[in-house]
Design a protein around this motif. Structure first.
Motif: not given
Length: 95
Positions: A3-5, A8-12, A61-63
């Motif tokens: 979830k954190a990954l 972080i990706y969406v924020g990046a 994050a697909a799961s």
């Protein structure tokens, strides 16, 4: 961790969009607009680092319910952003 990954990706990607808009609004000053070229070079490197992060986040994050859809949509947004950046660069290079 997954979830954190994704978060972080969406924020990046949001930071990439903000940086691209900021760089597009810069005006040439001094000698030959070199600073804008350096800014775009740094943006391009950041784009590819975030792209790899996106590939990893997309698979992890697909799961997670809901987050997988958001990460996948954000990944396609980043792909579109990259295509627009290349199109603008080609247009300005041709002029």
């Amino acid at each position: 961790m997954k979830k954190a990954l994704g978060v972080i990706y969406v924020g990046a990607v949001a930071a990439l969009v903000a940086a691209a808009v900021g760089i597009l609004r810069l005006r040439c000053e001094g000698f030959g607009c070199m600073g804008i070229g350096v800014a775009w070079f740094a943006w391009a490197i950041s784009f590819f680092v975030v792209f790899v992060l996106g590939l990893l986040a997309r698979s992890k994050a697909a799961s997670i319910a809901g987050l997988g859809t958001v990460v996948k949509g954000t990944w396609w947004l980043q792909v579109g952003l990259g295509a627009i950046a290349v199109a603008v660069w080609l247009h300005k290079s041709a002029a």
